[in-house]
Design a protein around this motif. Structure first.
Motif, short mmCIF file in Angstrom:
data_model
loop_
_atom_site.label_atom_id
_atom_site.label_comp_id
_atom_site.label_asym_id
_atom_site.label_seq_id
_atom_site.Cartn_x
_atom_site.Cartn_y
_atom_site.Cartn_z
N MET B 268 16.48 -18.70 62.40
CA MET B 268 15.36 -18.20 63.21
C MET B 268 15.00 -16.78 62.82
O MET B 268 13.82 -16.44 62.70
CB MET B 268 15.74 -18.25 64.70
CG MET B 268 15.86 -19.64 65.23
SD MET B 268 16.20 -19.75 66.99
CE MET B 268 17.71 -18.85 67.14
N THR B 269 16.03 -15.94 62.64
CA THR B 269 15.75 -14.55 62.31
C THR B 269 15.08 -14.45 60.95
O THR B 269 14.14 -13.68 60.77
CB THR B 269 17.05 -13.75 62.30
OG1 THR B 269 17.79 -14.07 63.47
CG2 THR B 269 16.78 -12.27 62.28
N LEU B 271 13.29 -16.73 59.52
CA LEU B 271 11.95 -17.28 59.62
C LEU B 271 10.99 -16.23 60.17
O LEU B 271 9.89 -16.04 59.66
CB LEU B 271 11.97 -18.51 60.53
CG LEU B 271 10.66 -19.26 60.70
CD1 LEU B 271 10.24 -19.86 59.39
CD2 LEU B 271 10.81 -20.36 61.74
N GLY B 272 11.43 -15.53 61.21
CA GLY B 272 10.55 -14.55 61.83
C GLY B 272 10.44 -13.28 61.02
O GLY B 272 9.44 -12.57 61.11
N GLY B 283 10.32 -15.81 65.40
CA GLY B 283 11.02 -16.88 64.69
C GLY B 283 11.68 -17.85 65.64
O GLY B 283 11.62 -19.06 65.46
N ASN B 313 13.04 -21.16 53.11
CA ASN B 313 12.88 -19.85 53.72
C ASN B 313 13.51 -18.75 52.87
O ASN B 313 12.92 -17.72 52.59
CB ASN B 313 13.52 -19.90 55.12
CG ASN B 313 13.02 -18.79 56.01
OD1 ASN B 313 13.31 -18.77 57.18
ND2 ASN B 313 12.27 -17.86 55.48
N GLY B 320 10.05 -13.33 55.69
CA GLY B 320 9.77 -13.86 57.02
C GLY B 320 8.34 -13.58 57.44
O GLY B 320 7.57 -12.95 56.71
#
Lengths: 300, 344
Positions: B268-269, B271-272, B283, B313, B320
């Motif tokens: 998630m991190t 991605l964001g 993310g 990713n 990101g």
């Protein structure tokens, strides 16, 4: 726990059995770890999918065994298939992360590990499997010591493979190119070595070595789609303890890890076996850290 | 951040967070999980993004917090060993006051226990750099799950049933929904503040060049340990909340889910966009929404998809979403940087 230690003291033959089993399985660990040392040392890629290459090799042998072909044929099959697979992974993923920062290769291969573990799970199901090699099991000393012939055979094969890899690295043109690239990639490029090809070959060779180790593991031990991560951690333990360029060290550490894990698994209980591997990793890392601290003090 | 930006982003999120359980009662659990995910991503970024220490085992503190709160909530009025050995056969009747007392104590204690664990571990683990740190922490989290499974006092592999919430299921859902929402906001506000202080500068300096930072007189080990403790504090709290939401604490799947939640927080991190304040939030929301929307239709392929997402990713889109935006529209972020000193 004390009861188990007393058992070992009372029946020394049994501890011989545990040590032997540990050595047999440790040889395969050493083989996989040597592959990691190669990739790490030559191209500075920390391959967290190492264990999943091993398991994939194991499933190749197991699947052949299920088709009625003797799983020993899985050894060359695993080497060839995993070599091709390694090349494919290099071209699609590793080539793009090789010059990025350290964490990138680690995380990319971790993603690969997840994909591979799940792919194997979807293809072969989550059960724990063993490839049946139908070799005899010899007993000695009033059946107190049993040795499966396949384990001895696998041990010998591991040795032969290791010698072959070493000879290849020493003698062949590609082996020399790999070692030159490991020493100084830029100088190697200047000298006309196609380092991209060298990297591709190194990574594929690693996958092939892992595949061979996995084929052996499927015959002498068990495989399961999600056991990959513990094999990866084993390889990291061994390489971290031994260093990359140090083949005797890798062999010793591999065999030692097999023995410690087997003995520890018996003394503390089988459910601690994975915890022992990880515990050893932490011990090795902390030990290295203490060493480095000493080094730092000397420099300053 | 200027007030205009705050109005555009903070307010809608706040309104959404407060109204969501009433507007979408069916999705209450999913949205509560979303706040936990936001918290995960934010706490991972303290280490991974701001300090450059990529931990793969931060989920460890989630489990520590969960077990800490479980033990404390039970131990107040019953013997933990006997309770877990009976596998729920002993039913402890709590009064409302006792339950809430246990809950509050458990949540608070879980945060501090996790932070203390992180601080203590920091002295051994922070000598490890780069990949060694990542693998060492990954091993730590994997081992913790295995070891907890053998510790009979806390229920071993069988787990612990948490005290039952006094009141209706709806009341329970709402209570824990708002607790997770509050925890996520608390994390965000605290980190926003932390990143603005000297402390934030120090950990950024560690990320950029640790040797130089040390040479400049920054006590790096202390900063690293404190940063890890901050991240562990909130993870511990989220663990306590999640344990109570699930109602059952089990070592491998619930408390130390290293290959699910433990990897989600990294994915998630990334991605964001790591190293930004809003990146992890963005993310986490994107990841969670996509995951919840598509998970059920993939049937076993979801993990393959997750692994692919991580690979793509990392390989092609490492900066990101926030990093990409910063590259694309630097003037927007540039203005914010200048505003920091002046208008605020």
């Amino acid at each position: 726990m004390w009861d188990n230690i007393m058992v070992l003291v009372a029946a020394p033959v049994f501890s011989v059995q545990l040590v032997l089993d540990g050595l047999f399985i440790g040889a395969t660990f050493a083989l996989a770890a040597y592959g990691l040392a190669l990739v790490w040392g030559v191209m500075n890629v920390k391959n967290l999918a190492q264990g999943d290459f091993v398991i994939a090799g194991g499933y190749i042998a197991w699947w052949l065994g299920k088709q009625g072909i003797h799983p020993l044929w899985g050894l060359p099959a695993a080497i060839i298939i995993m070599f091709a697979f390694g090349w494919f992974i290099y071209v699609t993923i590793i080539r793009r992360v090789i010059d990025k920062d350290l964490f990138t290769s680690l995380l990319a291969t971790f993603g690969l590990a997840i994909v591979m573990a799940q792919g194997l799970n979807l293809m072969f199901g989550p059960e724990v499997q063993t490839a049946e090699s139908d070799f005899a099991i010899r007993s000695m000393w009033d059946n107190n010591l049993t040795i499966a012939e396949i384990k001895v055979l696998a041990f010998v094969l591991c040795g032969i493979l290791a010698v072959m890899v070493v000879l290849f690295m020493k003698r062949s043109r590609m082996g020399q190119a790999i070692r030159a690239t490991a020493q100084d990639a830029r100088a190697a490029r200047v000298m006309g070595i196609d380092t991209d090809k060298v990297y591709a070959f190194t990574y594929s060779l690693n996958a092939a070595i892992c595949g061979a180790a996995g084929a052996m593991i499927s015959m002498i031990w068990v495989i399961q789609p999600f056991y990959g991560i513990s094999h990866s951690i084993r390889s990291f333990v061994i390489v971290t303890a031994a260093g990359f360029g140090n083949l005797p060290g890798v062999i010793m550490a591999g065999l030692g890890l097999g023995v410690v894990e087997n003995l520890g698994g018996f003394v503390f209980g089988a459910e601690f076996q994975q915890a022992i591997v990880v515990g050893l990793l932490l011990v090795v890392l902390v030990w290295r850290q203490i060493q480095q601290r000493k080094l730092r003090q000397v420099v300053s | 951040m200027n007030s205009n930006f705050s109005l555009k982003i903070h307010l809608p999120l706040l309104v959404f967070g407060l109204a969501a359980p009433f507007v979408f009662p069916g999705l209450q659990y999913q949205i509560a999980t979303l706040w936990v995910m936001v918290l995960f991503a934010l706490t991972w970024d303290v280490m991974g993004g701001q300090m450059g220490y990529n931990s793969l085992g931060n989920i460890f503190f989630f489990g520590v917090g969960m077990y800490a709160s479980a033990v404390i909530q039970i131990a107040q009025f019953a013997d933990v060993g006997a309770f877990t050995a009976a596998r729920g056969a002993i039913v402890v009747e709590y009064t409302d006051a006792q339950y809430y007392q246990g809950l509050v104590l458990g949540i608070l204690a879980s945060g501090f226990v996790a932070a203390a664990t992180a601080f203590a571990l920091g002295w051994t683990v922070f000598g490890l750099r780069g990949p060694y740190f990542a693998i060492g922490t990954l091993g730590m989290a994997l081992a913790a799950g295995e070891l907890m499974g053998t510790w009979e006092w806390v229920g071993g592999g069988g787990g612990i049933g948490m005290p039952v919430f006094p009141g209706s299921a709806q009341a329970k859902g709402l209570t824990f929904y708002f607790l997770t929402f509050a925890a996520a906001i608390l994390t965000f506000v605290t980190l926003q503040w932390v990143y603005k202080t000297r402390f934030g500068l120090a950990i950024n300096a560690i990320r950029d060049d640790e040797e130089k930072a040390e040479a400049m007189g920054i006590h790096t080990l202390r900063y690293k340990s404190v940063a890890w403790a901050i991240s562990a504090f909130f993870l511990g709290i989220s663990g306590a909340l999640f344990g109570n939401i699930v109602g059952f604490v089990e070592p491998l799947e619930v408390a130390f889910p290293t290959v699910t939640f433990g990897i989600f927080m990294v994915a998630m991190t990334l991605l964001g966009g790591k190293g930004t304040l809003w990146g992890p939030v963005l993310g986490a929301i994107l990841f969670h929404v996509i995951k919840e929307a598509t998970w059920t239709y993939f049937l076993g392929w979801q993990w393959v998809a997750l692994g692919m997402l991580i690979i793509i990713n990392v390989v092609f889109f490492q900066q990101g979403i926030m990093g990409w935006l910063m590259e694309k529209y630097p003037e927007k972020f540039g203005i914010i940087v200048e505003d920091k000193g002046g208008s605020k």
